[in-house]
Design a protein around this motif. Structure first.
Motif, PDB file in Angstrom:
ATOM      1  N   LYS A  32       0.845  -1.205   0.000  1.00  0.00           N
ATOM      2  CA  LYS A  32       0.000   0.000   0.000  1.00  0.00           C
ATOM      3  C   LYS A  32       0.874   1.247   0.000  1.00  0.00           C
ATOM      4  CE  LYS A  32      -1.153   1.664   3.968  1.00  0.00           C
ATOM      5  NZ  LYS A  32      -1.698   1.885   5.311  1.00  0.00           N
ATOM      6  N   GLY A 101      -5.183   7.034   5.536  1.00  0.00           N
ATOM      7  CA  GLY A 101      -4.240   8.036   6.036  1.00  0.00           C
ATOM      8  C   GLY A 101      -3.371   8.579   4.921  1.00  0.00           C
ATOM      9  N   ARG A 129      -9.209  11.418  12.514  1.00  0.00           N
ATOM     10  CA  ARG A 129      -7.770  11.142  12.406  1.00  0.00           C
ATOM     11  C   ARG A 129      -6.972  12.447  12.353  1.00  0.00           C
ATOM     12  NH1 ARG A 129      -6.180   6.205   8.613  1.00  0.00           N
ATOM     13  NH2 ARG A 129      -4.431   6.357  10.078  1.00  0.00           N
ATOM     14  N   ARG A 391      -7.009  -4.088  10.004  1.00  0.00           N
ATOM     15  CA  ARG A 391      -6.046  -4.834  10.838  1.00  0.00           C
ATOM     16  C   ARG A 391      -6.703  -5.407  12.101  1.00  0.00           C
ATOM     17  NH1 ARG A 391      -1.866  -4.174   7.419  1.00  0.00           N
ATOM     18  NH2 ARG A 391      -1.528  -2.062   6.673  1.00  0.00           N
ATOM     19  N   LYS A 416      -9.820  -2.379   2.437  1.00  0.00           N
ATOM     20  CA  LYS A 416      -8.964  -1.174   2.513  1.00  0.00           C
ATOM     21  C   LYS A 416      -7.590  -1.446   1.920  1.00  0.00           C
ATOM     22  CE  LYS A 416      -7.595   2.414   5.842  1.00  0.00           C
ATOM     23  NZ  LYS A 416      -6.159   2.590   5.651  1.00  0.00           N
TER      24      LYS A 416
HETATM   25  C1  PEP Z   1      -2.461   2.858   9.832  1.00  0.00           C
HETATM   26  C2  PEP Z   1      -2.797   2.290   8.669  1.00  0.00           C
HETATM   27  O1  PEP Z   1      -3.293   2.909   7.567  1.00  0.00           O
HETATM   28  P1  PEP Z   1      -3.312   4.421   7.041  1.00  0.00           P
HETATM   29  O2  PEP Z   1      -2.444   4.444   5.834  1.00  0.00           O
HETATM   30  O3  PEP Z   1      -4.745   4.682   6.727  1.00  0.00           O
HETATM   31  O4  PEP Z   1      -2.780   5.294   8.151  1.00  0.00           O
HETATM   32  C3  PEP Z   1      -2.649   0.834   8.474  1.00  0.00           C
HETATM   33  O5  PEP Z   1      -2.793   0.391   7.314  1.00  0.00           O
HETATM   34  O6  PEP Z   1      -2.400   0.086   9.446  1.00  0.00           O
END
Ligand code: PEP
Ligand code: S3P
Length: 433
Positions: A32, A101, A129, A391, A416
């Protein structure tokens, strides 16, 4: 509106229990974090880019859509290779950040470079957030932003096509992404940027190193030799071919299954010199009783039949906390995780959510402001709330290998970062992968 995307149907799912050691070789989706950065840097480059073996999941599709909304040409029809052709960035546009995020911290700086009005919103939990330090920093660098909720989503960036840049102080203790977002767009700031962090430690150091490495690979001049200070010179970013590694954090639940069942899991496609913290993961899994090896086939984790407790500061790999907590509950000795206060601002307050949901299944977990203490004892089945957090779902699935009857309130939240998680997981457990 963006937040309506959170109303997609929930999908209850009973985690499969493993009657035999798992034994599988898997190809998992791309990282990701690497895919998100490759998309942003490609969208800001002077020429076209390709992104090989990207992650196709909600977070990265939202990133692609966000760049597209501002005018970049992003083609994601081929699963193996995405194409990005930059185009002058313009508004008006609306960007749905979902619960990502990366999207909510990486695209507002980019949108300041667009000519026009760009609005941002996301899922209800995205509004909780941390974003304020990034918005303040952008304002000081010359970007006009209005945010009714002051310091969080929704927000509007009144892009003028240029950002002055210069020096800025930020408290990035809530998320490394607050710094990464500034750095990724900074080569296009008139004066570049000097970002100085002041406050409690910035978490997720490997993700900041990833940002610096990828900026350099795209031709940016960046100095990170002084701790907590990053300097990016103004200059062009070049289009290039990005090769995306498998997602290390996404692989961890599968590796955890090898430990829990005394089995073996190989994830294919690992480069020798990974940009992700493979060595740190190796140390953690070995301390918990696994054997980890890297070969030409891939990264292999073998369970030895016992899982040990662990005391560790997880601040650099905090996104692994849910999976490691599930392992710790099945261990032969207590565990204590510290350095992770900021994960209260992840997809959900992960410290509280883990403590609440696993306590309801009989676990003995105590939360502190920056961590968790886990004393293993027998668990039982029951409903496990995932709070839209992929997670949390992974953690429940790991526990479910050993504990019958753990029913996730929603497994669709795994889309996600890995829409194929439930299918891959079930195939691994039933031996049909
Ligand atoms: C904190 C996470 O994602 P994000 O990129 O939305 O902060 C995560 O994938 O554990
Ligand atoms: O930049 C990135 O790609 C990420 C940085 C980390 O964020 P935090 O520093 O907020 O933990 C990590 O947890 C997140 O999953 C991905």
């Amino acid at each position: 509106m963006g937040h309506l995307t959170a109303t997609r149907p929930l999908r209850p799912w009973t985690a499969p229990t493993a009657s035999d050691p798992v034994s599988t070789t898997l190809r998992l989706p791309g990282s990701k974090s690497l895919t998100a950065r490759a998309l942003v840097l490609s969208g800001l480059a002077t020429g076209p880019s390709t992104i090989a073996r990207p992650l196709r999941a909600r977070d990265t599709e939202l990133m692609a859509n966000g760049l597209r909304a501002m005018g970049a040409h992003v083609s994601i029809s081929d699963d193996e290779r995405w194409l990005v052709r930059p185009h002058p960035l313009v508004g008006p546009a609306h960007i749905d950040v979902g619960l990502a995020g990366t999207v909510m911290r990486f695209l507002p700086p980019v949108s300041g470079l667009a000519d026009g009005r760009i609005t941002f919103d996301g899922d209800p939990q995205a509004r909780q957030r941390p974003l304020g330090p990034l918005l303040d920093a952008l304002r000081r660098l010359g970007v006009r932003i209005t945010s009714p909720a002051s310091g969080s989503l929704p927000l509007t960036v009144l892009g003028s096509g240029t950002i002055r840049g210069g020096e800025v102080v930020i408290d990035a203790s809530a998320s490394s992404q607050l710094v990464s977002g500034l750095l990724l767009a900074a080569p296009h700031f008139d004066r570049g940027v000097v970002v100085r962090h002041v406050g409690p430690p910035v978490p997720s150091a490997p993700h900041l190193r990833m940002t610096v490495q990828m900026l350099r690979a795209a031709g940016a001049a960046i100095d990170d030799t002084t701790p907590d200070v990053w300097t990016v010179e103004p200059g062009p970013l070049t289009g290039r071919g990005w090769e995306i590694e498998p997602d290390l954090s996404g692989a961890v639940p599968f590796f955890a299954a090898a430990l829990v069942t005394g089995g073996e899991v190989t994830v294919t496609g690992w480069p020798g010199g990974s940009v992700q913290p493979v060595e740190r993961l190796r140390g953690l899994l070995q301390a918990m009783g696994g054997e980890v090896s890297l070969s030409t086939t891939g990264l292999t984790v073998r369970g030895t039949g016992s899982v040990h407790g662990l005391t560790a500061d997880l601040s650099d790999v905090s996104e692994l906390t849910p999976a490691l907590t599930a392992l710790a509950m099945l261990a032969d000795s207590p565990s204590r995780f510290t350095g992770i206060a900021h994960i209260r601002g992840h997809e959900t307050d992960r410290i509280s959510a883990l403590a609440r949901e696993f306590s309801a299944l009989g676990a003995d977990l105590t939360e502190s402001h920056d961590g968790l203490a886990i004393r293993p004892r027998p668990l039982h089945g029951g409903v496990f709330e995932t709070y839209h957090d992929h997670r949390m779902a992974h953690a429940a699935a790991i526990a479910g290998l050993a504990v019958p009857g753990i029913e996730l309130s929603d497994v669709a939240c795994t889309s996600k970062t890995m829409p194929e998680f439930p299918a891959l997981w079930s195939a691994m457990v039933t031996g049909k992968s």
